[in-house]
Design a protein around this motif. Sequence first.
Motif, PDB file in Angstrom:
ATOM      1  N   LEU A 110       1.226   7.234  -6.477  1.00 49.03           N
ATOM      2  CA  LEU A 110       0.102   8.127  -6.768  1.00 49.03           C
ATOM      3  C   LEU A 110       0.457   9.575  -6.422  1.00 49.03           C
ATOM      4  O   LEU A 110       0.224  10.487  -7.220  1.00 49.03           O
ATOM      5  CB  LEU A 110      -1.147   7.683  -5.989  1.00 49.03           C
ATOM      6  N   ILE A 111       1.041   9.771  -5.264  1.00 54.61           N
ATOM      7  CA  ILE A 111       1.422  11.125  -4.843  1.00 54.61           C
ATOM      8  C   ILE A 111       2.509  11.691  -5.763  1.00 54.61           C
ATOM      9  O   ILE A 111       2.440  12.849  -6.183  1.00 54.61           O
ATOM     10  CB  ILE A 111       1.873  11.122  -3.368  1.00 54.61           C
ATOM     11  N   THR A 112       3.495  10.882  -6.108  1.00 55.82           N
ATOM     12  CA  THR A 112       4.592  11.344  -6.964  1.00 55.82           C
ATOM     13  C   THR A 112       4.091  11.757  -8.341  1.00 55.82           C
ATOM     14  O   THR A 112       4.420  12.850  -8.824  1.00 55.82           O
ATOM     15  CB  THR A 112       5.681  10.256  -7.097  1.00 55.82           C
ATOM     16  N   GLN A 168      10.071   3.604  -6.330  1.00 52.80           N
ATOM     17  CA  GLN A 168      11.221   3.748  -5.442  1.00 52.80           C
ATOM     18  C   GLN A 168      11.279   5.122  -4.798  1.00 52.80           C
ATOM     19  O   GLN A 168      11.944   5.305  -3.793  1.00 52.80           O
ATOM     20  CB  GLN A 168      12.515   3.499  -6.222  1.00 52.80           C
ATOM     21  N   GLY A 169      10.659   6.098  -5.423  1.00 54.75           N
ATOM     22  CA  GLY A 169      10.592   7.431  -4.856  1.00 54.75           C
ATOM     23  C   GLY A 169      11.651   8.404  -5.339  1.00 54.75           C
ATOM     24  O   GLY A 169      11.409   9.604  -5.381  1.00 54.75           O
ATOM     25  N   MET A 199       0.813  -1.200   0.000  1.00 51.40           N
ATOM     26  CA  MET A 199       0.000   0.000   0.000  1.00 51.40           C
ATOM     27  C   MET A 199       0.860   1.270   0.000  1.00 51.40           C
ATOM     28  O   MET A 199       0.496   2.266  -0.587  1.00 51.40           O
ATOM     29  CB  MET A 199      -0.879   0.012   1.240  1.00 51.40           C
ATOM     30  N   LYS A 200       2.020   1.177   0.679  1.00 45.88           N
ATOM     31  CA  LYS A 200       2.919   2.328   0.750  1.00 45.88           C
ATOM     32  C   LYS A 200       3.414   2.717  -0.642  1.00 45.88           C
ATOM     33  O   LYS A 200       3.458   3.893  -0.988  1.00 45.88           O
ATOM     34  CB  LYS A 200       4.088   1.997   1.672  1.00 45.88           C
ATOM     35  N   LYS A 201       3.781   1.713  -1.464  1.00 44.96           N
ATOM     36  CA  LYS A 201       4.243   1.980  -2.824  1.00 44.96           C
ATOM     37  C   LYS A 201       3.108   2.549  -3.680  1.00 44.96           C
ATOM     38  O   LYS A 201       3.326   3.450  -4.491  1.00 44.96           O
ATOM     39  CB  LYS A 201       4.799   0.712  -3.472  1.00 44.96           C
ATOM     40  N   PHE A 202       1.910   2.015  -3.515  1.00 42.89           N
ATOM     41  CA  PHE A 202       0.739   2.474  -4.268  1.00 42.89           C
ATOM     42  C   PHE A 202       0.540   3.980  -4.049  1.00 42.89           C
ATOM     43  O   PHE A 202       0.457   4.759  -4.993  1.00 42.89           O
ATOM     44  CB  PHE A 202      -0.505   1.689  -3.834  1.00 42.89           C
ATOM     45  N   PHE A 203       0.463   4.372  -2.777  1.00 45.81           N
ATOM     46  CA  PHE A 203       0.212   5.779  -2.476  1.00 45.81           C
ATOM     47  C   PHE A 203       1.431   6.657  -2.757  1.00 45.81           C
ATOM     48  O   PHE A 203       1.286   7.808  -3.181  1.00 45.81           O
ATOM     49  CB  PHE A 203      -0.276   5.945  -1.032  1.00 45.81           C
ATOM     50  N   GLU A 219      -0.002   1.663 -17.032  1.00 42.95           N
ATOM     51  CA  GLU A 219       1.130   2.438 -16.532  1.00 42.95           C
ATOM     52  C   GLU A 219       1.131   2.535 -15.006  1.00 42.95           C
ATOM     53  O   GLU A 219       2.186   2.467 -14.386  1.00 42.95           O
ATOM     54  CB  GLU A 219       1.114   3.848 -17.137  1.00 42.95           C
ATOM     55  N   PHE A 220      -0.055   2.697 -14.426  1.00 46.14           N
ATOM     56  CA  PHE A 220      -0.093   2.910 -12.979  1.00 46.14           C
ATOM     57  C   PHE A 220       0.320   1.668 -12.192  1.00 46.14           C
ATOM     58  O   PHE A 220       1.092   1.768 -11.227  1.00 46.14           O
ATOM     59  CB  PHE A 220      -1.481   3.375 -12.520  1.00 46.14           C
ATOM     60  N   LEU A 221      -0.174   0.507 -12.575  1.00 39.59           N
ATOM     61  CA  LEU A 221       0.119  -0.709 -11.797  1.00 39.59           C
ATOM     62  C   LEU A 221       1.619  -1.050 -11.789  1.00 39.59           C
ATOM     63  O   LEU A 221       2.182  -1.275 -10.708  1.00 39.59           O
ATOM     64  CB  LEU A 221      -0.739  -1.875 -12.280  1.00 39.59           C
ATOM     65  N   PRO A 222       2.300  -1.055 -12.947  1.00 38.53           N
ATOM     66  CA  PRO A 222       3.751  -1.268 -12.889  1.00 38.53           C
ATOM     67  C   PRO A 222       4.464  -0.129 -12.139  1.00 38.53           C
ATOM     68  O   PRO A 222       5.441  -0.361 -11.430  1.00 38.53           O
ATOM     69  CB  PRO A 222       4.199  -1.305 -14.351  1.00 38.53           C
TER      70      PRO A 222
END
Length: 183
Positions: A8-10, A52-53, A1-5, A43-46
Motif C-alpha cells: 500500500l505504501i509503495t 517484495q519491496g 500484514m507487513k506485506k499488505f502495508f 491488482e491490490f491483493l496479488p
Amino acid sequence: MKKFFGHLITITRHRHMVMRLCFRVGLYRQGLLHDLSKYSPSEFLPGAKYYQGDRSPQARERELFGYSAAWLHHKGRNRHHFEYWVDSGADNNFVFVKMPARYFGEMICDRIAASKIYTGKAYNDGKPLEYFIGRTHKEGMNAQTCRDLEYFLVMLAEKGERYMLKQLKKFIKTGRVGQDATE
C-alpha cells in the motif's frame, strides 16, 4: 500484514511521485487518475501477496505462474503502458499503435517514478534508460513510440530530469521531438 502495508505504501508513494511529475509536464488529469486500478482487488491483493519491496510484485507472480493476472488487468486499463496499444489487425497480425503524446508523457513519468521507488538511494537519471535497454520488450512496442522513448530516456540520462521534462512538455503539446517541437 507487513506485506499488505508495504505494498500500500509503495504504490501510494509511486502514484504521488508520478502525479508530481505529470503536473510538471501539464498532465493534471492523468496525474490525478494515475494507477487507480492498482487499488482494485484484482491488482491490490496479488500485489500485497507477492510484495517484495525492491521490485514489482508482478515479477514474482510471473516467476510462479508464468504470467501475471494482475498485470493483464492493469495494462488493459491504463493507457500509459505501451502494451495497452497492441491490437490484432484484420489479418490477425499484431498491430502496434503509436501512443498518443499525452499517454506517452505519462509513461515517461511512470518509468522515472518506478525507477526512483525501486532503486531508492541508488537512483540516478540513467536508471530508467538502463531498465529500458535491459528489460523492456521493445518488439511489442510501436517503432516510433520506441524511438521516442529511447530519445527521451537518453536525454534524461545525459541532461537531467529538469531539462528532459521541459522537452517532454513541448512534445506533449506538439507531438514532435527535437527541433521540430519549437517550429
